[in-house]
Write a protein that holds these residues in place. Sequence first.
Motif, PDB file in Angstrom:
ATOM      1  N   LEU A   1       0.815  -1.212   0.000  1.00 54.40           N
ATOM      2  CA  LEU A   1       0.000   0.000   0.000  1.00 54.40           C
ATOM      3  C   LEU A   1       0.849   1.264   0.000  1.00 54.40           C
ATOM      4  CD1 LEU A   1      -2.759   1.394   0.201  1.00 54.40           C
ATOM      5  CD2 LEU A   1      -2.656   1.078   2.682  1.00 54.40           C
ATOM      6  N   GLN A   2       1.978   1.252   0.691  1.00 55.70           N
ATOM      7  CA  GLN A   2       2.825   2.447   0.772  1.00 55.70           C
ATOM      8  C   GLN A   2       3.358   2.847  -0.604  1.00 55.70           C
ATOM      9  OE1 GLN A   2       5.397   0.723   3.902  1.00 55.70           O
ATOM     10  NE2 GLN A   2       4.998   2.570   5.090  1.00 55.70           N
ATOM     11  N   GLY A   3       3.686   1.855  -1.425  1.00 51.36           N
ATOM     12  CA  GLY A   3       4.189   2.153  -2.757  1.00 51.36           C
ATOM     13  C   GLY A   3       3.128   2.776  -3.638  1.00 51.36           C
ATOM     14  N   ALA A   4       1.940   2.181  -3.646  1.00 53.05           N
ATOM     15  CA  ALA A   4       0.840   2.726  -4.454  1.00 53.05           C
ATOM     16  C   ALA A   4       0.484   4.138  -3.994  1.00 53.05           C
ATOM     17  CB  ALA A   4      -0.378   1.812  -4.351  1.00 53.05           C
ATOM     18  N   SER A   5       0.464   4.363  -2.686  1.00 51.78           N
ATOM     19  CA  SER A   5       0.155   5.698  -2.169  1.00 51.78           C
ATOM     20  C   SER A   5       1.214   6.713  -2.584  1.00 51.78           C
ATOM     21  CB  SER A   5       0.057   5.649  -0.639  1.00 51.78           C
ATOM     22  OG  SER A   5      -0.992   4.798  -0.229  1.00 51.78           O
ATOM     23  N   ALA A   6       2.480   6.293  -2.609  1.00 56.05           N
ATOM     24  CA  ALA A   6       3.558   7.194  -3.027  1.00 56.05           C
ATOM     25  C   ALA A   6       3.404   7.589  -4.487  1.00 56.05           C
ATOM     26  CB  ALA A   6       4.915   6.526  -2.791  1.00 56.05           C
ATOM     27  N   PHE A   7       3.084   6.606  -5.324  1.00 55.01           N
ATOM     28  CA  PHE A   7       2.856   6.905  -6.738  1.00 55.01           C
ATOM     29  C   PHE A   7       1.728   7.926  -6.908  1.00 55.01           C
ATOM     30  CE2 PHE A   7       4.864   2.726  -7.991  1.00 55.01           C
ATOM     31  CZ  PHE A   7       5.811   3.277  -8.847  1.00 55.01           C
ATOM     32  N   LEU A   8       0.598   7.664  -6.271  1.00 55.12           N
ATOM     33  CA  LEU A   8      -0.569   8.529  -6.446  1.00 55.12           C
ATOM     34  C   LEU A   8      -0.345   9.920  -5.856  1.00 55.12           C
ATOM     35  CD1 LEU A   8      -3.376   5.917  -5.717  1.00 55.12           C
ATOM     36  CD2 LEU A   8      -2.862   6.998  -7.912  1.00 55.12           C
ATOM     37  N   SER A   9       0.435  10.009  -4.790  1.00 56.68           N
ATOM     38  CA  SER A   9       0.702  11.318  -4.197  1.00 56.68           C
ATOM     39  C   SER A   9       1.521  12.199  -5.135  1.00 56.68           C
ATOM     40  CB  SER A   9       1.439  11.157  -2.866  1.00 56.68           C
ATOM     41  OG  SER A   9       2.749  10.661  -3.063  1.00 56.68           O
ATOM     42  N   VAL A  10       2.211  11.594  -6.099  1.00 52.33           N
ATOM     43  CA  VAL A  10       2.960  12.355  -7.104  1.00 52.33           C
ATOM     44  C   VAL A  10       2.126  12.542  -8.368  1.00 52.33           C
ATOM     45  CG1 VAL A  10       5.035  12.368  -8.553  1.00 52.33           C
ATOM     46  CG2 VAL A  10       5.169  11.562  -6.196  1.00 52.33           C
ATOM     47  N   ILE A  11       1.408  11.508  -8.771  1.00 50.56           N
ATOM     48  CA  ILE A  11       0.599  11.582  -9.997  1.00 50.56           C
ATOM     49  C   ILE A  11      -0.464  12.673  -9.896  1.00 50.56           C
ATOM     50  CG2 ILE A  11      -1.122  10.350 -11.388  1.00 50.56           C
ATOM     51  CD1 ILE A  11       0.439   7.773 -10.808  1.00 50.56           C
ATOM     52  N   ILE A  12      -1.135  12.774  -8.758  1.00 49.89           N
ATOM     53  CA  ILE A  12      -2.248  13.728  -8.624  1.00 49.89           C
ATOM     54  C   ILE A  12      -1.787  15.174  -8.806  1.00 49.89           C
ATOM     55  CG2 ILE A  12      -3.955  14.653  -7.003  1.00 49.89           C
ATOM     56  CD1 ILE A  12      -4.314  11.770  -5.966  1.00 49.89           C
ATOM     57  N   PRO A  13      -0.767  15.663  -8.086  1.00 50.05           N
ATOM     58  CA  PRO A  13      -0.355  17.055  -8.325  1.00 50.05           C
ATOM     59  C   PRO A  13       0.264  17.274  -9.705  1.00 50.05           C
ATOM     60  CG  PRO A  13       1.124  15.995  -6.767  1.00 50.05           C
ATOM     61  CD  PRO A  13      -0.023  15.067  -6.957  1.00 50.05           C
TER      62      PRO A  13
ATOM     63  N   THR B   1     -13.041  15.956 -16.618  1.00 49.21           N
ATOM     64  CA  THR B   1     -13.946  15.152 -15.793  1.00 49.21           C
ATOM     65  C   THR B   1     -13.470  13.705 -15.725  1.00 49.21           C
ATOM     66  OG1 THR B   1     -15.810  16.569 -16.430  1.00 49.21           O
ATOM     67  CG2 THR B   1     -16.335  14.427 -15.462  1.00 49.21           C
ATOM     68  N   LEU B   2     -13.103  13.160 -16.891  1.00 51.03           N
ATOM     69  CA  LEU B   2     -12.601  11.783 -16.919  1.00 51.03           C
ATOM     70  C   LEU B   2     -11.325  11.641 -16.102  1.00 51.03           C
ATOM     71  CD1 LEU B   2     -13.083  10.386 -20.554  1.00 51.03           C
ATOM     72  CD2 LEU B   2     -14.087   9.537 -18.426  1.00 51.03           C
ATOM     73  N   LEU B   3     -10.443  12.635 -16.197  1.00 51.66           N
ATOM     74  CA  LEU B   3      -9.202  12.583 -15.428  1.00 51.66           C
ATOM     75  C   LEU B   3      -9.489  12.628 -13.930  1.00 51.66           C
ATOM     76  CD1 LEU B   3      -6.123  12.595 -15.264  1.00 51.66           C
ATOM     77  CD2 LEU B   3      -6.188  15.091 -15.492  1.00 51.66           C
ATOM     78  N   ALA B   4     -10.400  13.506 -13.528  1.00 54.67           N
ATOM     79  CA  ALA B   4     -10.750  13.603 -12.108  1.00 54.67           C
ATOM     80  C   ALA B   4     -11.336  12.287 -11.603  1.00 54.67           C
ATOM     81  CB  ALA B   4     -11.739  14.745 -11.891  1.00 54.67           C
ATOM     82  N   VAL B   5     -12.240  11.695 -12.403  1.00 54.23           N
ATOM     83  CA  VAL B   5     -12.831  10.410 -12.019  1.00 54.23           C
ATOM     84  C   VAL B   5     -11.746   9.336 -11.909  1.00 54.23           C
ATOM     85  CG1 VAL B   5     -14.335   8.543 -12.803  1.00 54.23           C
ATOM     86  CG2 VAL B   5     -15.097  10.925 -12.959  1.00 54.23           C
ATOM     87  N   THR B   6     -10.811   9.340 -12.856  1.00 57.92           N
ATOM     88  CA  THR B   6      -9.737   8.344 -12.855  1.00 57.92           C
ATOM     89  C   THR B   6      -8.854   8.474 -11.620  1.00 57.92           C
ATOM     90  OG1 THR B   6      -9.693   8.264 -15.274  1.00 57.92           O
ATOM     91  CG2 THR B   6      -7.722   7.510 -14.116  1.00 57.92           C
ATOM     92  N   LEU B   7      -8.508   9.700 -11.252  1.00 63.35           N
ATOM     93  CA  LEU B   7      -7.654   9.910 -10.084  1.00 63.35           C
ATOM     94  C   LEU B   7      -8.361   9.506  -8.791  1.00 63.35           C
ATOM     95  CD1 LEU B   7      -6.018  13.350 -10.995  1.00 63.35           C
ATOM     96  CD2 LEU B   7      -5.007  11.069 -11.198  1.00 63.35           C
ATOM     97  N   ILE B   8      -9.653   9.887  -8.687  1.00 64.32           N
ATOM     98  CA  ILE B   8     -10.428   9.495  -7.492  1.00 64.32           C
ATOM     99  C   ILE B   8     -10.571   7.985  -7.428  1.00 64.32           C
ATOM    100  CG2 ILE B   8     -12.685   9.627  -6.374  1.00 64.32           C
ATOM    101  CD1 ILE B   8     -12.953  12.462  -7.576  1.00 64.32           C
ATOM    102  N   LEU B   9     -10.885   7.384  -8.574  1.00 61.48           N
ATOM    103  CA  LEU B   9     -11.077   5.937  -8.632  1.00 61.48           C
ATOM    104  C   LEU B   9      -9.773   5.199  -8.308  1.00 61.48           C
ATOM    105  CD1 LEU B   9     -12.898   3.556  -9.305  1.00 61.48           C
ATOM    106  CD2 LEU B   9     -12.331   3.871 -11.723  1.00 61.48           C
ATOM    107  N   SER B  10      -8.646   5.690  -8.820  1.00 62.95           N
ATOM    108  CA  SER B  10      -7.359   5.054  -8.539  1.00 62.95           C
ATOM    109  C   SER B  10      -7.031   5.133  -7.052  1.00 62.95           C
ATOM    110  CB  SER B  10      -6.250   5.728  -9.353  1.00 62.95           C
ATOM    111  OG  SER B  10      -6.472   5.571 -10.738  1.00 62.95           O
ATOM    112  N   THR B  11      -7.351   6.282  -6.434  1.00 67.01           N
ATOM    113  CA  THR B  11      -7.122   6.424  -4.998  1.00 67.01           C
ATOM    114  C   THR B  11      -7.964   5.429  -4.212  1.00 67.01           C
ATOM    115  OG1 THR B  11      -6.660   8.789  -5.307  1.00 67.01           O
ATOM    116  CG2 THR B  11      -7.146   8.049  -3.078  1.00 67.01           C
ATOM    117  N   GLN B  12      -9.207   5.243  -4.646  1.00 68.67           N
ATOM    118  CA  GLN B  12     -10.078   4.273  -3.982  1.00 68.67           C
ATOM    119  C   GLN B  12      -9.594   2.844  -4.201  1.00 68.67           C
ATOM    120  OE1 GLN B  12     -11.938   6.136  -1.681  1.00 68.67           O
ATOM    121  NE2 GLN B  12     -13.494   4.616  -2.164  1.00 68.67           N
ATOM    122  N   THR B  13      -9.197   2.533  -5.433  1.00 69.49           N
ATOM    123  CA  THR B  13      -8.761   1.174  -5.761  1.00 69.49           C
ATOM    124  C   THR B  13      -7.555   0.761  -4.936  1.00 69.49           C
ATOM    125  OG1 THR B  13      -9.589   1.339  -8.030  1.00 69.49           O
ATOM    126  CG2 THR B  13      -7.868  -0.297  -7.614  1.00 69.49           C
ATOM    127  N   PHE B  14      -6.607   1.704  -4.788  1.00 69.29           N
ATOM    128  CA  PHE B  14      -5.366   1.374  -4.088  1.00 69.29           C
ATOM    129  C   PHE B  14      -5.332   1.961  -2.679  1.00 69.29           C
ATOM    130  CE2 PHE B  14      -4.200   1.338  -8.661  1.00 69.29           C
ATOM    131  CZ  PHE B  14      -3.931  -0.019  -8.757  1.00 69.29           C
TER     132      PHE B  14
END
Length: 363
Positions: free
Chosen positions: A132-144, A323-336
């Motif tokens: 989980l720590q790895g996925a969270s690190a990726f997303l914390s960079v991808i989102i900004p 909108t699609l990008l926002a949904v994708t980022l939210i969904l990825s955060t939920q998935t991981f």
Amino acid sequence: MTGVLRLAVAWATVLAFAWFGKSWLGDLSQPWFAGGLFAWLLAVIVWAAFGVVHEAEDLAHRLGEPLGTLVLTLSIVIIEVALISAVMLSAKDAPTLGRDTMFAVLMIVLNGVVGLGLLMGGLRHHQQSYNLQGASAFLSVIIPLTTVALIIPNFTSSTADGTLTTLQAVTFSVFTLALYGVFLLIQTSRHSDFFQESEEEADSEAGSGSASRGAIAKHVVLLLANVVPIVLLAKSLAAILDHGIAALGAPSALGGVLIAAIVFTPEAISALKAIARNELQRAINLCLGAATSTIGLTVPAILTIGLLTGQTVVLGLKPTEMTLLAVTLILSTQTFSGLRTTVLEGAVHLVVFFVYLVLIFSP
């Protein structure tokens, strides 16, 4: 033997286009001729890309995670940047190509590959675990990174139509590279264990310790020998691609989709194979790493080309794409956000991906 044949074909194609390319590309009015050249170049580039994946996977085995997948991801992203740069430098009129390609990569990787992989992995293994720590690190960079690059340009008042001022382009490029550099430092040194399964850590350390420098050097040379022809042939493929889209009256975004699909197909196959082997962490490193590297390297590259050549670079997405990008980022955060994935997450990501495909041809 296959590797030798692949390199021979790739470099023979490079020599052929270096010698005859100017005359071949000078007249693309005959559809059958242009189509034949495109098919030839596409086949060689994809075959060479599989060679890159093969050598990178050997390096991954010798170096362990996360260095192995990082080598593959950076190799693929360098090819993508080369293709985009070739189109921009040859066409001189592709203001949205970089944006379209980055968005296509995000949709293909974060929804298409992740969705298909989680669906396939859920059906085969029911539930799959990861770090989980790895996925969270990726997303914390991808989102900004994605927000700064693809959304903020639509809301700045200094310019219109999703573009940036010179000051914004320079500073955003520096910020992007700096954040990506910090992430690489975390991934490869201080917190490399975030990107490994707990049981992999000891194995990877043992594997990396036993890897001989000679064997690593050999695979690095072979990897570069497969990458260089792709970069050299990129300009020729870009010229044909640009001509074909214009001749067919296809959506301009299709160019970015095709580049993303061409470049990331081998990596996607590698990720799906990893999921089939129940190695979800490796697949996450490949998919989320591809998204991170794409934004981290492509944004500075296209903004630099725009500044040096005076071309307009449009980064801001359209409202439906935002909108699609926002949904994708939210969904990825939920998935991981949990410790395991199931079929449900895969199905949801695939639905978003199919919506993206429909909107390309019916915006």
